[in-house]
Design a protein around this motif. Structure first.
Motif, mmCIF file in Angstrom:
data_model
loop_
_atom_site.group_PDB
_atom_site.id
_atom_site.type_symbol
_atom_site.label_atom_id
_atom_site.label_comp_id
_atom_site.label_asym_id
_atom_site.label_seq_id
_atom_site.Cartn_x
_atom_site.Cartn_y
_atom_site.Cartn_z
ATOM 1 N N THR A 4 -20.217 23.435 6.005
ATOM 2 C CA THR A 4 -18.932 23.221 6.147
ATOM 3 C C THR A 4 -18.818 22.491 7.495
ATOM 4 N N MET A 18 -19.428 23.920 10.936
ATOM 5 C CA MET A 18 -18.599 25.347 10.705
ATOM 6 C C MET A 18 -19.547 26.232 10.023
ATOM 7 N N PHE A 78 -5.964 33.499 6.984
ATOM 8 C CA PHE A 78 -6.003 34.804 6.598
ATOM 9 C C PHE A 78 -4.587 35.306 7.614
ATOM 10 N N VAL A 113 -11.923 32.149 -2.184
ATOM 11 C CA VAL A 113 -12.659 33.470 -1.536
ATOM 12 C C VAL A 113 -11.848 34.200 -1.048
ATOM 13 N N MET A 162 -11.103 38.309 0.796
ATOM 14 C CA MET A 162 -11.847 39.190 1.642
ATOM 15 C C MET A 162 -11.015 40.405 1.854
ATOM 16 N N GLN A 183 -24.426 25.499 0.861
ATOM 17 C CA GLN A 183 -23.375 25.161 1.318
ATOM 18 C C GLN A 183 -23.131 24.845 2.828
HETATM 19 C C1 HEM Z 1 -12.390 34.163 10.820
HETATM 20 C C2 HEM Z 1 -15.245 36.398 7.338
HETATM 21 C C3 HEM Z 1 -15.980 31.957 5.316
HETATM 22 C C4 HEM Z 1 -14.051 30.021 9.166
HETATM 23 C C5 HEM Z 1 -12.966 35.028 9.835
HETATM 24 C C6 HEM Z 1 -12.819 36.568 10.165
HETATM 25 C C7 HEM Z 1 -13.836 37.146 9.155
HETATM 26 C C8 HEM Z 1 -14.304 36.065 8.293
HETATM 27 C C9 HEM Z 1 -13.847 38.743 8.901
HETATM 28 C C10 HEM Z 1 -12.117 37.266 10.938
HETATM 29 C C11 HEM Z 1 -10.796 37.862 10.605
HETATM 30 C C12 HEM Z 1 -10.096 38.476 11.546
HETATM 31 O O1 HEM Z 1 -10.371 38.683 12.723
HETATM 32 O O2 HEM Z 1 -9.347 39.488 11.074
HETATM 33 C C13 HEM Z 1 -15.691 35.057 6.242
HETATM 34 C C14 HEM Z 1 -16.213 35.588 5.185
HETATM 35 C C15 HEM Z 1 -16.438 34.142 4.539
HETATM 36 C C16 HEM Z 1 -15.998 33.014 5.611
HETATM 37 C C17 HEM Z 1 -16.720 36.945 4.632
HETATM 38 C C18 HEM Z 1 -17.223 33.812 3.382
HETATM 39 C C19 HEM Z 1 -17.267 34.660 2.213
HETATM 40 C C20 HEM Z 1 -15.542 30.993 6.117
HETATM 41 C C21 HEM Z 1 -15.706 29.591 5.977
HETATM 42 C C22 HEM Z 1 -15.392 28.965 7.213
HETATM 43 C C23 HEM Z 1 -14.619 30.076 8.008
HETATM 44 C C24 HEM Z 1 -16.399 28.820 5.080
HETATM 45 C C25 HEM Z 1 -15.065 27.585 7.573
HETATM 46 C C26 HEM Z 1 -15.138 26.558 6.858
HETATM 47 C C27 HEM Z 1 -13.276 30.818 9.829
HETATM 48 C C28 HEM Z 1 -12.475 30.869 10.875
HETATM 49 C C29 HEM Z 1 -12.074 31.867 11.519
HETATM 50 C C30 HEM Z 1 -12.741 32.947 10.391
HETATM 51 C C31 HEM Z 1 -12.304 29.284 11.800
HETATM 52 C C32 HEM Z 1 -11.080 32.140 12.497
HETATM 53 C C33 HEM Z 1 -11.660 32.133 13.884
HETATM 54 C C34 HEM Z 1 -12.832 33.167 13.969
HETATM 55 O O3 HEM Z 1 -12.415 34.383 14.254
HETATM 56 O O4 HEM Z 1 -13.927 32.764 14.223
HETATM 57 N N1 HEM Z 1 -13.740 35.003 8.779
HETATM 58 N N2 HEM Z 1 -15.243 33.866 6.485
HETATM 59 N N3 HEM Z 1 -14.900 31.204 7.361
HETATM 60 N N4 HEM Z 1 -13.338 32.291 9.589
HETATM 61 FE FE1 HEM Z 1 -14.159 33.011 8.011
#
Ligand code: HEM
Length: 159
Positions: free
Chosen positions: A59, A68, A30, A139, A141, A57
């Motif tokens: 991960t 995760m 992202f 996916v 967002m 699911q």
């Molecule tokens: C970061 C949402 C699925 C791992 C983020 C952020 C959001 C988000 C809002 C922060 C973005 C920002 O700060 O601008 C979502 C949504 C998911 C999803 C809505 C599913 C529909 C996943 C999955 C994983 C994951 C499946 C791991 C396999 C991470 C990681 C980050 C992140 C590592 C960056 C570190 C952090 O800010 O925690 N995600 N996520 N996400 N997401 Fe996801």
């Protein structure tokens, strides 16, 4: 038609290619974060003659093996080719998704009607494809700061 297939509810039948356990790898990214790779196990299951598919699911960080994100929910297909999906995520976020399935094309397309208990996320879309025994998804967002764009891409094989 064997005994097991008979027990699949008619609305679930068109989606029965999905049923089972899938394993694979994904890539997360992202504009606002560092990209990462993950392994994933995903399961679609059903109870005999219930018009619903249970989805779960999990991960793991591909390098370290640390758990995760995880999520689970229910997929509710309708005979007219529409589908509604509810998902609860390990982060506390909940989704109500509505969309369509076309299993001749092997595609399920979902768009959030509701995203709840989310601090940043405004909208989520999910597109799943089944092709040559492989399940892949994207996916996307939207957050308060970014327009709708991909966060995850993965592909899995059925166990
Ligand atoms: C970061 C949402 C699925 C791992 C983020 C952020 C959001 C988000 C809002 C922060 C973005 C920002 O700060 O601008 C979502 C949504 C998911 C999803 C809505 C599913 C529909 C996943 C999955 C994983 C994951 C499946 C791991 C396999 C991470 C990681 C980050 C992140 C590592 C960056 C570190 C952090 O800010 O925690 N995600 N996520 N996400 N997401 Fe996801």
């Amino acid at each position: 038609v064997n005994q097991l297939e008979k027990m699949v509810h008619p609305v679930v039948q068109p989606l029965s290619d999905l049923l089972g356990t899938w394993r694979g790898e994904g890539h997360g990214f992202f504009p606002t974060i560092s990209s990462f790779n993950y392994s994933e196990e995903l399961q679609f299951s059903h109870s005999p003659n219930k018009p619903v598919i249970a989805y779960s699911q999990k991960t793991w960080n591909l390098k370290s093996g640390q758990p995760m994100h995880s999520e689970s929910g229910y997929w509710r297909p309708k005979p007219d080719g529409t589908i509604e999906v509810v998902i609860s995520q390990s982060t506390g976020l909940v989704e109500v998704q509505k969309g369509t399935y076309d299993m001749k094309e092997g595609v399920v397309k979902l768009k959030s009607e509701l995203v709840g208990n989310a601090s940043k996320v405004k909208e989520i879309t999910r597109v799943f494809k089944v092709e040559n025994g492989e399940l892949s998804y994207v996916v996307e967002m939207a957050t308060g700061l970014t327009s709708l764009q991909p966060h995850l891409r993965a592909s899995l094989k059925k166990l």
